[in-house]
Design an enzyme around this catalytic site. Sequence first.
Site, short mmCIF file in Angstrom:
data_model
loop_
_atom_site.label_atom_id
_atom_site.label_comp_id
_atom_site.label_asym_id
_atom_site.label_seq_id
_atom_site.Cartn_x
_atom_site.Cartn_y
_atom_site.Cartn_z
N ASP A 46 24.78 44.15 36.81
CA ASP A 46 25.31 43.71 35.43
C ASP A 46 24.48 44.30 34.49
O ASP A 46 23.19 43.57 34.46
CB ASP A 46 25.44 42.19 35.55
CG ASP A 46 26.41 41.91 34.36
OD1 ASP A 46 26.87 42.70 33.74
OD2 ASP A 46 26.75 40.70 34.05
N ASP A 85 30.28 48.22 32.68
CA ASP A 85 28.70 47.80 32.76
C ASP A 85 28.42 46.84 33.82
O ASP A 85 27.38 46.35 33.96
CB ASP A 85 28.17 47.22 31.44
CG ASP A 85 28.97 45.82 31.07
OD1 ASP A 85 30.01 45.71 31.56
OD2 ASP A 85 28.25 45.13 30.14
N GLU A 86 29.29 46.57 34.81
CA GLU A 86 29.03 45.87 35.85
C GLU A 86 29.79 46.28 37.18
O GLU A 86 30.94 46.86 37.25
CB GLU A 86 29.30 44.28 35.60
CG GLU A 86 30.73 43.89 35.35
CD GLU A 86 30.95 42.58 35.29
OE1 GLU A 86 30.51 41.70 36.12
OE2 GLU A 86 31.21 42.16 34.16
#
Lengths: 364, 388
Positions: free
Chosen positions: B9, B104-105
């Site tokens: 993350d 973004d993860e």
Amino acid sequence: MKLRIEKSVLSAGLQAVQNVVSSRSTLPILANVLVVAKDNGIYLSTTDLDVSVRCKVEGTIDVQGSTTIPVKRLSSIVRELPDSMLSIESDEKDQTSVMSGSSYFKIVGLSADDFPSIPEADGEFSYLIDQGVFREMLRKTAYAASTDETRYNLNGVMLSFKEAKLTAVATDGRRLALAETEMEFPDASDADMILPSKAVSELMHVLKEAGNLRIYPRKNQVIFSFEGTVLASKLIEGTYPNFRQVIPSQCEERVTLEREALLTALRRASLIIADKSSATKLTFDANNLVILTMTPDVGESRETIPIKYNGKAITVAFNPDYMMDPLKNLSTDEISIELTDNLSPAVIKSDVPFLYVLMPMRVD
Amino acid sequence: MDRVILHVDMDAFFASVEQLDNPGLRGLPVVVGSPAEQRGVVAAASYAARRFGIHSAMPMGEAVRRCPGLVIITPRRERYQEISNAVFGIFERFTPEVEPLSIDEAFLDVSGAQALFGGGEDIAQAIRRMIREEIGLTASVGVATNKFLAKIASDMHKPDGLTLVPSTREGILTFLSPLPVGRIWGVGVVLQRRLNEAGFMTIGDLQRTTLPVLDAVVGRHTAEQLLRLAYGEDARELQTESEEKSISKEHTFSRDVRELERVEKMLLELVDEVGMRLREKSRYAGTARLKVRWHNFKTITRQQVLNPACCDDFTLRAVALALLHEEGLAGRAVRLIGFGVSDLQDRPPEQLSLFGGDDVQRQKRERLSHSVDQLRRKFGPDALRHGR
């Protein structure tokens, strides 16, 4: 009206007419059978305004007259009555009494005066054909008709009387079935008519194995007459596509197969099919036909049939249902399949005057 | 053998990218999002901003009230996507088994990668180092035997943290025990309140109860699921990019819209974008879905099965409009509109026709849609629009 009739005779008559009823509740009389007892016989008639059928049954008329009775109810009552002889009597209020042995029924009906008139089959010109032959032609083609109401012109069987031949054709735009028979009629009587599927299935239901069938072409209508039965149907108004144009005049390869072996192999293959849009792949190669069916998340099947074939290897995909339909409705031992490539139509033929054009499915 | 799953993350991703590109912003309370007058919400907040209690999804007006010196930056999606691509590129050096959760993860299954790159901890450290050295950002990673535990772990030592979850049953129970029940995947505000009122505050409280007791509180189905997760059990497989299950796009209007025509126009733009992505992947959609959020935040979805599965703009547009018209605005104002496709599949078998029918139409529509895609790629998304 007062009459006596054998249970089996009335029952058979009702069987012949009771499918032609309308579910339209706005005209309740269309759910009734018109019973007419006149000097020369007893007539049962039904209609849904598109198709009408009338048949003559034998019985003893004591008092002439007519009435209408809800046909499904009458039919189920007659089936359950105890005695083989029935006596039927209707009064001026169109209530009909049915007596058989110790049973008594009174059924409320409607006046015969309100029943739509049924076209008569007389005078004018008619085509003459054997009932059995005609029924067989319908059986070999009717399944290919479209049930898509937006393609109403395909919702029936096309009957083309031309050049001393009757051609019956049905298609849904993906496959086409065609049966032919030679007939005798004057050239001036050439005619094309699209017979709606409802009338087709009624005819297949009531036509016998053999005996004369007279077909009376009328404007927007056709009347079939045989052995005391008259079936009248409206015709589908519309243009039938030029079916002769889509029948390949020549294919590159030809293979002969045992009908039953192919049918059972396809039947097994279709067990792995998930929905109607699935395809099965047929590979024709040196002396082998391999039928391969793969459905994602379901599984796969492979069938191998030995064949006499030395043409080029062809793999082509078909909807297995479309391929089985003609095989189920033919009775010859052998059929032939003519092929060109994976995107061109295939033609199934048998030794009777029949052919079936089937478009393949495009698969990646 | 136990699986080794990583949840990676990125820390305050959008805000960190802005601080990376503009070093003057480092250490300042920074948020990314549209300004309050456009009714924006916080898309990402820097850690300095988070100290003021600002978090993502908070209305921008509220954020400014909490921190009057707040730096608000308009999102630069293309730039975030660019960095994201670089980050995912690093993941792929270690394993093809990557399930993106968002820009973004992602989950990574590195079970098979250990022989080459060492254990889960080594791989996690290597990924963190590469992201730091090559891109200049920090990421937090959780390492565990399943997705549920890995996701919880990555959040434990944020930012720039690495958390290992033990692989023994005992170790897992001890790890989960002190955490509040709200940390369990699927436990929202309402369920959490109900559990708390029944005396279940921590995951440990759930571990110590029995199914019949929990059944009485939340019902059988939820109880079974909660207990499984409380024991750290989660057998879900990764859904990797290659088997993407759906594509969707949505748009929040800058002010609520009551005019059907404007909603339709936006919907059609979304349909075209979804259609283009679908065709880029050479996939066919088996289901289309419309999403509408009304002014009062009530959100509905309506879907339609597509048979045969399709990928052309014409069919997708017709279905999207039909779904919208069936629902109708009925005087309600629309806040958000969305369109998506799912049940993605390969080209379905196509029945060819004798007289030139549906199949010819369909092929024409597909060809035309592909041509439009090419023009848009070449001249930009506005190069060509469908007439109405």
